[in-house]
Design a protein around this motif. Structure first.
Motif, PDB file in Angstrom:
ATOM      1  N   LEU A   1       0.822  -1.208   0.000  1.00 31.75           N
ATOM      2  CA  LEU A   1       0.000   0.000   0.000  1.00 31.75           C
ATOM      3  C   LEU A   1       0.858   1.261   0.000  1.00 31.75           C
ATOM      4  CD1 LEU A   1      -2.728  -1.062   2.584  1.00 31.75           C
ATOM      5  CD2 LEU A   1      -3.012  -0.810   0.130  1.00 31.75           C
ATOM      6  N   ILE A   2       1.855   1.295   0.851  1.00 28.30           N
ATOM      7  CA  ILE A   2       2.726   2.464   0.944  1.00 28.30           C
ATOM      8  C   ILE A   2       3.542   2.629  -0.339  1.00 28.30           C
ATOM      9  CG2 ILE A   2       4.632   3.510   2.231  1.00 28.30           C
ATOM     10  CD1 ILE A   2       1.902   3.479   3.675  1.00 28.30           C
ATOM     11  N   THR A   3       4.022   1.508  -0.906  1.00 24.22           N
ATOM     12  CA  THR A   3       4.793   1.566  -2.149  1.00 24.22           C
ATOM     13  C   THR A   3       3.948   2.093  -3.295  1.00 24.22           C
ATOM     14  OG1 THR A   3       6.148  -0.290  -1.408  1.00 24.22           O
ATOM     15  CG2 THR A   3       6.201   0.228  -3.755  1.00 24.22           C
ATOM     16  N   SER A   4       2.727   1.595  -3.436  1.00 24.70           N
ATOM     17  CA  SER A   4       1.868   2.060  -4.529  1.00 24.70           C
ATOM     18  C   SER A   4       1.480   3.526  -4.338  1.00 24.70           C
ATOM     19  CB  SER A   4       0.615   1.187  -4.640  1.00 24.70           C
ATOM     20  OG  SER A   4      -0.166   1.273  -3.469  1.00 24.70           O
ATOM     21  N   LEU A   5       1.249   3.947  -3.119  1.00 27.57           N
ATOM     22  CA  LEU A   5       0.952   5.352  -2.852  1.00 27.57           C
ATOM     23  C   LEU A   5       2.161   6.224  -3.180  1.00 27.57           C
ATOM     24  CD1 LEU A   5      -0.996   7.491  -1.714  1.00 27.57           C
ATOM     25  CD2 LEU A   5       0.006   7.045   0.536  1.00 27.57           C
ATOM     26  N   GLY A   6       3.348   5.754  -2.835  1.00 27.53           N
ATOM     27  CA  GLY A   6       4.567   6.501  -3.134  1.00 27.53           C
ATOM     28  C   GLY A   6       4.798   6.636  -4.633  1.00 27.53           C
ATOM     29  N   ILE A   7       4.591   5.561  -5.395  1.00 29.08           N
ATOM     30  CA  ILE A   7       4.751   5.620  -6.845  1.00 29.08           C
ATOM     31  C   ILE A   7       3.734   6.571  -7.447  1.00 29.08           C
ATOM     32  CG2 ILE A   7       4.518   4.262  -8.972  1.00 29.08           C
ATOM     33  CD1 ILE A   7       5.702   1.893  -7.382  1.00 29.08           C
TER      34      ILE A   7
ATOM     35  N   ILE B   1       3.918  14.221  -9.012  1.00 29.96           N
ATOM     36  CA  ILE B   1       4.829  15.313  -8.668  1.00 29.96           C
ATOM     37  C   ILE B   1       5.780  15.583  -9.828  1.00 29.96           C
ATOM     38  CG2 ILE B   1       6.791  15.920  -7.183  1.00 29.96           C
ATOM     39  CD1 ILE B   1       5.238  14.571  -4.881  1.00 29.96           C
ATOM     40  N   VAL B   2       6.297  14.520 -10.452  1.00 28.67           N
ATOM     41  CA  VAL B   2       7.194  14.686 -11.604  1.00 28.67           C
ATOM     42  C   VAL B   2       6.456  15.340 -12.762  1.00 28.67           C
ATOM     43  CG1 VAL B   2       8.493  13.420 -13.382  1.00 28.67           C
ATOM     44  CG2 VAL B   2       8.773  12.845 -10.971  1.00 28.67           C
TER      45      VAL B   2
ATOM     46  N   ILE C   1       6.004  19.041 -12.031  1.00 25.73           N
ATOM     47  CA  ILE C   1       7.261  19.781 -12.195  1.00 25.73           C
ATOM     48  C   ILE C   1       7.559  19.987 -13.681  1.00 25.73           C
ATOM     49  CG2 ILE C   1       9.776  19.622 -11.903  1.00 25.73           C
ATOM     50  CD1 ILE C   1       9.189  18.282  -9.175  1.00 25.73           C
ATOM     51  N   LEU C   2       7.350  18.966 -14.495  1.00 24.43           N
ATOM     52  CA  LEU C   2       7.583  19.101 -15.938  1.00 24.43           C
ATOM     53  C   LEU C   2       6.656  20.138 -16.561  1.00 24.43           C
ATOM     54  CD1 LEU C   2       8.162  15.401 -17.021  1.00 24.43           C
ATOM     55  CD2 LEU C   2       9.839  17.234 -16.882  1.00 24.43           C
ATOM     56  N   LEU C   3       5.423  20.187 -16.111  1.00 18.80           N
ATOM     57  CA  LEU C   3       4.488  21.181 -16.634  1.00 18.80           C
ATOM     58  C   LEU C   3       4.879  22.597 -16.226  1.00 18.80           C
ATOM     59  CD1 LEU C   3       1.045  19.418 -16.185  1.00 18.80           C
ATOM     60  CD2 LEU C   3       2.225  19.950 -18.321  1.00 18.80           C
ATOM     61  N   ILE C   4       5.379  22.767 -15.031  1.00 15.85           N
ATOM     62  CA  ILE C   4       5.787  24.089 -14.560  1.00 15.85           C
ATOM     63  C   ILE C   4       7.029  24.560 -15.313  1.00 15.85           C
ATOM     64  CG2 ILE C   4       6.749  25.315 -12.570  1.00 15.85           C
ATOM     65  CD1 ILE C   4       4.856  23.586 -10.832  1.00 15.85           C
ATOM     66  N   VAL C   5       7.951  23.643 -15.609  1.00 15.34           N
ATOM     67  CA  VAL C   5       9.214  23.990 -16.248  1.00 15.34           C
ATOM     68  C   VAL C   5       9.057  24.158 -17.766  1.00 15.34           C
ATOM     69  CG1 VAL C   5      11.552  23.123 -16.687  1.00 15.34           C
ATOM     70  CG2 VAL C   5      10.555  22.903 -14.426  1.00 15.34           C
ATOM     71  N   MET C   6       8.025  23.565 -18.352  1.00 18.86           N
ATOM     72  CA  MET C   6       7.850  23.580 -19.807  1.00 18.86           C
ATOM     73  C   MET C   6       7.739  25.012 -20.335  1.00 18.86           C
ATOM     74  SD  MET C   6       4.904  21.655 -22.022  1.00 18.86           S
ATOM     75  CE  MET C   6       5.275  20.072 -21.337  1.00 18.86           C
ATOM     76  N   LYS C   7       8.357  25.247 -21.499  1.00 15.60           N
ATOM     77  CA  LYS C   7       8.337  26.568 -22.113  1.00 15.60           C
ATOM     78  C   LYS C   7       6.931  26.898 -22.605  1.00 15.60           C
ATOM     79  CE  LYS C   7      13.090  26.303 -23.654  1.00 15.60           C
ATOM     80  NZ  LYS C   7      13.981  26.272 -24.813  1.00 15.60           N
ATOM     81  N   LYS C   8       6.566  28.151 -22.493  1.00 18.56           N
ATOM     82  CA  LYS C   8       5.219  28.586 -22.883  1.00 18.56           C
ATOM     83  C   LYS C   8       4.989  28.437 -24.388  1.00 18.56           C
ATOM     84  CE  LYS C   8       4.483  29.578 -18.706  1.00 18.56           C
ATOM     85  NZ  LYS C   8       3.887  28.557 -17.886  1.00 18.56           N
ATOM     86  N   ASP C   9       6.049  28.616 -25.199  1.00 20.54           N
ATOM     87  CA  ASP C   9       5.913  28.443 -26.644  1.00 20.54           C
ATOM     88  C   ASP C   9       5.547  26.998 -26.992  1.00 20.54           C
ATOM     89  OD1 ASP C   9       6.522  31.084 -27.040  1.00 20.54           O
ATOM     90  OD2 ASP C   9       8.662  30.702 -27.370  1.00 20.54           O
ATOM     91  N   GLU C  10       6.152  26.056 -26.274  1.00 24.97           N
ATOM     92  CA  GLU C  10       5.863  24.645 -26.521  1.00 24.97           C
ATOM     93  C   GLU C  10       4.428  24.303 -26.121  1.00 24.97           C
ATOM     94  OE1 GLU C  10       7.732  20.293 -25.371  1.00 24.97           O
ATOM     95  OE2 GLU C  10       8.741  22.109 -24.728  1.00 24.97           O
TER      96      GLU C  10
END
Length: 55
Positions: free
Chosen positions: A16-22, A28-29, A32-41
């Motif tokens: 349960l803890i492993t699946s929640l962590g994944i 979260i990843v 983060i990718l959406l926040i870092v992505m360039k606005k033009d893209e």
């Protein structure tokens, strides 16, 4: 409610803890990718289904 569910499960708390962590790590990843992505893209990908021109 979550505590009651964990109390009813015998010996499988690790799964349960492993699946929640994944699950949390994946979202979260992605966030983060959406926040870092360039606005033009983002603009290019949002207009992609509407463009009929080929590149």
């Amino acid at each position: 409610m979550f505590k009651q569910f964990l109390d009813q499960v015998d010996g499988n708390q690790g799964y349960l803890i492993t699946s929640l962590g994944i699950f949390m790590l994946f979202f979260i990843v992605v966030a983060i990718l959406l926040i870092v992505m360039k606005k033009d893209e983002v603009k290019y990908m949002s207009e992609l289904p509407l463009n009929d021109e080929e590149k």
